[in-house]
Design a protein around this motif. Sequence first.
Motif, PDB file in Angstrom:
ATOM      1  N   PHE A 165      28.876 -44.095  -3.318  1.00 50.69           N
ATOM      2  CA  PHE A 165      27.850 -43.896  -4.334  1.00 50.69           C
ATOM      3  C   PHE A 165      27.750 -45.123  -5.237  1.00 50.69           C
ATOM      4  O   PHE A 165      26.651 -45.546  -5.632  1.00 50.69           O
ATOM      5  CB  PHE A 165      28.196 -42.647  -5.144  1.00 50.69           C
ATOM      6  N   LEU A 212      25.920 -47.799  -3.523  1.00 53.46           N
ATOM      7  CA  LEU A 212      24.508 -47.453  -3.507  1.00 53.46           C
ATOM      8  C   LEU A 212      23.828 -47.930  -4.796  1.00 53.46           C
ATOM      9  O   LEU A 212      22.672 -48.381  -4.775  1.00 53.46           O
ATOM     10  CB  LEU A 212      24.333 -45.942  -3.334  1.00 53.46           C
ATOM     11  N   TYR A 215      12.351 -40.718  -5.210  1.00 53.97           N
ATOM     12  CA  TYR A 215      12.435 -41.447  -3.939  1.00 53.97           C
ATOM     13  C   TYR A 215      11.116 -41.371  -3.166  1.00 53.97           C
ATOM     14  O   TYR A 215      10.720 -42.341  -2.493  1.00 53.97           O
ATOM     15  CB  TYR A 215      13.564 -40.910  -3.078  1.00 53.97           C
ATOM     16  N   ALA A 256      16.970 -38.952   0.486  1.00 49.72           N
ATOM     17  CA  ALA A 256      16.977 -40.348   0.046  1.00 49.72           C
ATOM     18  C   ALA A 256      17.119 -41.291   1.233  1.00 49.72           C
ATOM     19  O   ALA A 256      16.466 -42.346   1.288  1.00 49.72           O
ATOM     20  CB  ALA A 256      18.111 -40.569  -0.948  1.00 49.72           C
ATOM     21  N   PHE A 257      17.967 -40.935   2.186  1.00 50.25           N
ATOM     22  CA  PHE A 257      18.134 -41.746   3.396  1.00 50.25           C
ATOM     23  C   PHE A 257      16.809 -41.898   4.138  1.00 50.25           C
ATOM     24  O   PHE A 257      16.432 -43.008   4.551  1.00 50.25           O
ATOM     25  CB  PHE A 257      19.180 -41.097   4.308  1.00 50.25           C
ATOM     26  N   ASN A 266      20.766 -36.516  -0.621  1.00 51.59           N
ATOM     27  CA  ASN A 266      21.026 -37.835  -0.033  1.00 51.59           C
ATOM     28  C   ASN A 266      20.435 -37.974   1.362  1.00 51.59           C
ATOM     29  O   ASN A 266      20.108 -39.087   1.782  1.00 51.59           O
ATOM     30  CB  ASN A 266      22.531 -38.103  -0.015  1.00 51.59           C
ATOM     31  N   CYS A 301      23.396 -43.838   1.625  1.00 48.89           N
ATOM     32  CA  CYS A 301      23.033 -42.430   1.389  1.00 48.89           C
ATOM     33  C   CYS A 301      23.568 -41.558   2.524  1.00 48.89           C
ATOM     34  O   CYS A 301      24.095 -40.453   2.285  1.00 48.89           O
ATOM     35  CB  CYS A 301      21.515 -42.295   1.291  1.00 48.89           C
TER      36      CYS A 301
END
Length: 393
Positions: free
Chosen positions: A191, A194, A80, A133-134, A130, A170
Amino acid sequence: MTAQLDLATVLLLHKSSFLVGALCFLYLRWQSPRNEGLGILAIGFLFLALASTLAGYGEQKLLPAFLWTLSSFTLGLSGYALFWIGLRRLSGQRLRRADWLALAIPLIGAIAGLITHFHVVNYVRASVFNTGAFLYLAASALAVVSDRKDEPLPVRAIFAASLAVGAGLCLAVVVGLLKPDALPITTTYAFFLLIISHFAIALFALVLVKERAEAALRRTADTDMLTGIGNRRWFLSQLPRFDWKGDALAVMDLDFFKRVNDRFGHQAGDQVLIAFAELVRANLRATDCFARLGGEEFGLYLPKTNEAQARAIVERLRLATEQLDVRFDGQRVALSVSIGVVVGRGAEHSWEELFSMADAALYQAKDAGRNRVITYAPPPASFAIDISIARTG
């Protein structure tokens, strides 16, 4: 439905979304003559695919928990981070050395995992991952939006929206892990959505590159390659088809330009054209349109401009041209420009008619000795009647 969407299936789709995205980015990198961050994006997606693969093996008990949890966490967060770095470059921003500091976050997470072993607790590891990732996806969406002013491509809005949706999902996964009853959907379905957003992100990245290439082709087709201003094709496309009332059109022609080429050479002639184009462009309003029509002839469209204003503008340009300091081989090239101006009065039917009037005024300026501005005036009514009688007689 819940049974059909088991974790193994979701992980397989998760890995597939990243592999497909990586292949798309690699193909674009191969096809694109520019380095647009596509290689970095491909590496980021490959890291995410590898992290998902390790997680899948771990869920099947094929790898020790301590190994796959830490490695998938570190690789995924690094993926990411690389995605954010590559996307900033793809969006149009210059790649900075400081951008690579984004990789420090997964490194710090790996060190923290070795010390605290937080990664072996599934909901803690997934929540931290996550959250990271956000942050990366939200920052990517912001980069796409912030570059819209410099490159207003239509796809940017929906591309930023897909990144924002991915970031929101996320965050939904984090909320679902910490407070399972707080969301109307399960963490597994969040998920799964996503995964769909990852496909969309890869798709809109492809569209961005395609739209950028098409925009570059349009600019090339509409730009005079020597001066960098618009060409005749572009200029005509900017003119209104009807209702010229209150607008002005000027046709400008550099005086004795052939003498410049004959005396100093064509390279000096090119410098003169470039210098004149830069001079005019620097002295226009944001709404004015200026282009090279061909050779040493230039066109200027002045919307919402009356006769007095139009004449003042082009007279200022004429005087500035006299003062233009262009030198070649140590010698100053003397310049002047003749300008014909016409202001629409509502009776004209096409831009061809306006151009004819502006050309007529230009030739009057040349016949009168050059280096002057002539505003088109319609012939007297008696003169028009005499012509009509002569033709019928």
